[in-house]
Design an enzyme around this catalytic site. Structure first.
Site, short mmCIF file in Angstrom:
data_model
loop_
_atom_site.label_atom_id
_atom_site.label_comp_id
_atom_site.label_asym_id
_atom_site.label_seq_id
_atom_site.Cartn_x
_atom_site.Cartn_y
_atom_site.Cartn_z
N ARG A 58 0.85 -1.18 0.00
CA ARG A 58 0.00 0.00 0.00
C ARG A 58 0.89 1.24 0.00
NH1 ARG A 58 -2.36 -3.68 3.37
NH2 ARG A 58 -4.52 -4.26 2.88
N LYS A 88 -2.04 -0.98 7.91
CA LYS A 88 -3.49 -1.19 7.93
C LYS A 88 -3.87 -2.45 8.69
CE LYS A 88 -7.53 -1.65 4.93
NZ LYS A 88 -8.04 -1.63 3.54
N HIS A 156 -3.41 3.79 -5.37
CA HIS A 156 -3.74 2.39 -5.11
C HIS A 156 -3.63 1.53 -6.36
CE1 HIS A 156 -4.99 -0.40 -2.07
NE2 HIS A 156 -6.02 -0.84 -2.78
N ARG A 159 -0.49 -0.81 -6.40
CA ARG A 159 -0.64 -2.08 -5.68
C ARG A 159 -1.45 -3.09 -6.51
NH1 ARG A 159 -1.12 -4.74 -0.61
NH2 ARG A 159 -3.21 -5.49 -0.10
N HIS A 182 -6.56 -12.14 0.77
CA HIS A 182 -7.97 -12.30 0.42
C HIS A 182 -8.43 -13.71 0.76
CE1 HIS A 182 -7.67 -8.88 -2.79
NE2 HIS A 182 -7.80 -8.42 -1.55
N TYR A 191 -11.05 -7.26 -6.95
CA TYR A 191 -10.08 -6.26 -6.51
C TYR A 191 -9.16 -5.83 -7.65
CZ TYR A 191 -6.26 -4.25 -3.72
OH TYR A 191 -5.29 -3.43 -3.19
#
Length: 208
Positions: A58, A88, A156, A159, A182, A191
């Protein structure tokens, strides 16, 4: 959907929200990297982009990196792996630094003066503070605007780009699920922005 995963485009006087997407065209990846080596020469920004699309980290984790995280001062060489606790999730991750990353870091490191272990790799206006996320966002958006790349590319996207390109190269989906933490491939697929166009390309390319 989180605000960080959204971006705004301006169309006919109305701001339209769109989901951040990976950079799907490899020519666009090359153009974005080369932009900071030619049109807007900036080795810091070039290295930022290169790390983003090669580590799947990230942007907040990338901006928090210090030289000690990637460079072994005692051995005077770059580390083979980056060990990082994600901000995160709080989980630890170990990422192999490939040659693209090491080459970019080498170019950048040779161009700066503060090489102390505790120095941030991506400094902002002052050397004791890292580049902030909003600055990184503006850097990427401005470059994409100049290159006329899709509006749905932002921080983002870097990533996501790693995973998308890895999937296209035939990497086992289970490994990508592990990288992105995930619980299912359906989540990973969504995603990474796997859409009908990607499925159509498979049917076009497989000639039996």
């Amino acid at each position: 959907m989180k605000l960080a995963a959204m971006l705004t485009t301006y169309s006919g006087g109305i701001y339209i929200m769109g989901t951040t997407q990976p950079i799907k065209n490899k020519k666009d990846i090359t153009a974005l990297k080369e932009y900071f080596l030619t049109e807007d020469f900036n080795l810091r920004n070039y290295t930022l982009i290169t790390m983003g699309i090669n580590t799947a980290l990230r942007i907040s984790d990338i901006l928090a990196l210090r030289w000690k995280d990637v460079y072994n001062t005692d051995e005077q060489s770059f580390r083979s792996h980056l060990n990082k606790r994600e901000q995160k999730t709080g989980k630890s991750t170990c990422i192999a630094l490939n040659q693209s990353v090491i080459q970019a870091l080498t170019l950048y490191r040779n161009s700066i003066s503060d090489l102390s272990e505790q120095a941030f790799i991506f400094c902002g206006k002052t050397p004791d503070r890292p580049l902030c996320r909003s600055q990184a966002y503006r850097i990427i958006k401005n470059a994409c605007h100049q290159l006329r790349l899709p509006d749905n590319i932002s921080c983002h996207s870097l990533r996501k780009t790693f995973g998308y390109q890895a999937l296209q190269a035939g990497v086992n989906p289970a490994i990508l699920m592990l990288i992105y933490n995930h619980s299912s491939f359906q989540i990973t697929k969504h995603y990474l922005g796997i859409e009908q166009d990607d499925k159509d390309a498979v049917f076009r390319d497989i000639q039996l």
